[in-house]
Design a protein around this motif. Structure first.
Motif, short mmCIF file in Angstrom:
data_model
loop_
_atom_site.label_atom_id
_atom_site.label_comp_id
_atom_site.label_asym_id
_atom_site.label_seq_id
_atom_site.Cartn_x
_atom_site.Cartn_y
_atom_site.Cartn_z
N TRP A 148 12.29 -12.56 8.00
CA TRP A 148 11.88 -13.90 7.59
C TRP A 148 10.69 -14.43 8.40
O TRP A 148 10.24 -15.57 8.21
N PHE A 149 10.16 -13.59 9.28
CA PHE A 149 9.01 -13.99 10.09
C PHE A 149 8.10 -12.77 10.28
O PHE A 149 7.69 -12.45 11.37
N SER A 150 7.80 -12.06 9.20
CA SER A 150 6.99 -10.85 9.29
C SER A 150 5.97 -10.83 8.16
O SER A 150 6.32 -11.05 6.99
N ALA A 151 4.74 -10.54 8.50
CA ALA A 151 3.68 -10.44 7.50
C ALA A 151 3.95 -9.26 6.58
O ALA A 151 4.39 -8.19 7.02
N SER A 152 3.67 -9.43 5.31
CA SER A 152 3.93 -8.37 4.33
C SER A 152 2.79 -7.37 4.25
O SER A 152 2.97 -6.26 3.73
N TYR A 153 1.60 -7.75 4.72
CA TYR A 153 0.41 -6.90 4.62
C TYR A 153 0.22 -6.44 3.17
O TYR A 153 0.12 -7.28 2.28
N ALA A 154 0.21 -5.12 2.91
CA ALA A 154 -0.06 -4.64 1.55
C ALA A 154 1.21 -4.20 0.83
O ALA A 154 1.13 -3.50 -0.18
N ALA A 155 2.37 -4.60 1.33
CA ALA A 155 3.63 -4.24 0.68
C ALA A 155 3.83 -5.07 -0.59
O ALA A 155 3.29 -6.18 -0.71
N ASN A 156 4.61 -4.54 -1.51
CA ASN A 156 4.91 -5.23 -2.77
C ASN A 156 5.65 -6.54 -2.46
O ASN A 156 6.76 -6.51 -1.93
N PRO A 157 5.07 -7.71 -2.77
CA PRO A 157 5.71 -8.97 -2.39
C PRO A 157 7.05 -9.21 -3.08
O PRO A 157 7.92 -9.88 -2.52
N ASP A 158 7.23 -8.68 -4.30
CA ASP A 158 8.51 -8.86 -4.97
C ASP A 158 9.63 -8.15 -4.20
O ASP A 158 10.74 -8.66 -4.06
N ARG A 159 9.34 -6.97 -3.69
CA ARG A 159 10.34 -6.23 -2.93
C ARG A 159 10.50 -6.79 -1.51
O ARG A 159 11.60 -6.78 -0.96
N VAL A 160 9.40 -7.29 -0.95
CA VAL A 160 9.51 -7.96 0.34
C VAL A 160 10.41 -9.19 0.22
O VAL A 160 11.25 -9.45 1.09
N LEU A 161 10.26 -9.92 -0.87
CA LEU A 161 11.09 -11.11 -1.07
C LEU A 161 12.57 -10.75 -1.11
O LEU A 161 13.41 -11.50 -0.59
N ASP A 162 12.92 -9.62 -1.71
CA ASP A 162 14.33 -9.20 -1.71
C ASP A 162 14.89 -9.15 -0.29
O ASP A 162 16.01 -9.59 -0.03
N VAL A 163 14.09 -8.62 0.62
CA VAL A 163 14.54 -8.48 2.01
C VAL A 163 14.59 -9.84 2.70
O VAL A 163 15.55 -10.15 3.42
N VAL A 164 13.59 -10.66 2.47
CA VAL A 164 13.55 -11.98 3.09
C VAL A 164 14.73 -12.85 2.64
O VAL A 164 15.35 -13.55 3.45
N LEU A 165 15.05 -12.80 1.36
CA LEU A 165 16.15 -13.62 0.85
C LEU A 165 17.47 -13.26 1.52
O LEU A 165 18.31 -14.13 1.80
#
Length: 274
Positions: free
Chosen positions: A233-250
């Motif tokens: 919840w406090f990490s830059a996503s850089y070039a990762a897929n934001p939809d999949r990053v959101l899964d982890v953040v949630l």
């Protein structure tokens, strides 16, 4: 500003948005989540009454709002890197305090375990660390031998599996690119599978792990190694897929009443850094 209580899950963002927060906001809206961009680190009464909150933002913001939103914030342990088998770190690492680190008399890499308030880097000796009046002497720091990371990747991990990933640095310089765009995809995923297969129980179910191809001048070899673990919840996503990053953040910052038994050990009130 009047905020109506959301009727479904919602994502809370801090006053100052970085590029990752903006990408996650777009992703959240696409999947039907309300996005609440707070103008200050305080929770309006309507949101305090709501359920289903999630968060992306820094530790100070999380410390200010997580309790009012009844969020469970998943965090890796400060000593996680120290406790890893040597085959995954390939360097000697110690968890100590800033006061103790001031006694160092040889060049050493020093960094905080998770937060970014103390500048990570190689210090010629302990006297070169930031002035004592800026930090409490008991501030935890990781002290390690010096290695050079030739390339570094950020892994967003969900349930012991790499869910999203991105290169973020080359030769110590910011250089984001999708994992699939570079030559190290197979090596990164193989190393991650070994690491997570052996050590997943020591991490929250949603977390960020940074890994890299390291070079040790004294040994004259190159090897994959863990750089560090961070809060998703406090990490830059850089070039990762934001939809999949959101899964982890949630999962990493969500309602306390949805917390799974395995994650209880990785929660607590977010530390107030600064």
């Amino acid at each position: 500003m009047t905020i109506a209580a959301p009727v479904a899950d919602f994502l809370v963002l801090p006053p100052r948005l970085d590029s990752t927060a903006e990408l996650l906001a777009e992703s959240a809206r696409r999947r039907g989540l309300a996005v609440e961009h707070l103008p200050s680190p305080s929770v309006p009464a309507q949101l305090r009454q709501a359920r289903g909150g999630h968060l992306y933002g820094g530790p100070n913001f999380a410390a200010a709002v997580a309790s009012d939103l009844d969020l469970a914030m998943l965090e890796p342990a400060d000593d996680w890197l120290v406790q890893l088998p040597y085959e995954y770190t390939r360097r000697d690492i110690t968890l100590t305090t800033l006061a103790e680190a001031r006694w160092l008399r040889t060049p050493t890499f020093v960094k905080p375990p998770r937060d970014k308030t103390l500048t990570a880097g190689v210090y010629a000796d302990g006297s070169r660390l930031p002035r004592a009046e800026r930090y409490h002497p008991d501030t935890p720091v990781l002290v390690s031998e010096i290695v050079t990371f030739l390339v570094e990747y950020r892994l967003f991990v969900l349930d012991a599996t790499v869910h999203a990933a991105s290169r973020y640095a080359t030769n110590g310089r910011l250089d984001p690119a999708p994992l699939d765009a570079g030559p190290h995809r197979a090596a990164v995923l193989d190393f991650a599978a070994s690491l997570l297969g052996a050590c997943a129980a020591s991490l929250p179910s949603a977390v960020v792990v940074d890994v890299g191809l390291a070079s040790n001048a004294d040994r004259g070899d190159e090897h994959w190694a863990v750089v560090e673990a961070n809060m998703a919840w406090f990490s830059a996503s850089y070039a990762a897929n934001p939809d999949r990053v959101l899964d982890v953040v949630l999962r990493a910052a969500g309602p306390r009443d949805r917390l799974t038994p395995r994650d209880h050990a990785f929660t607590g009130p977010p530390a107030l850094f600064g």
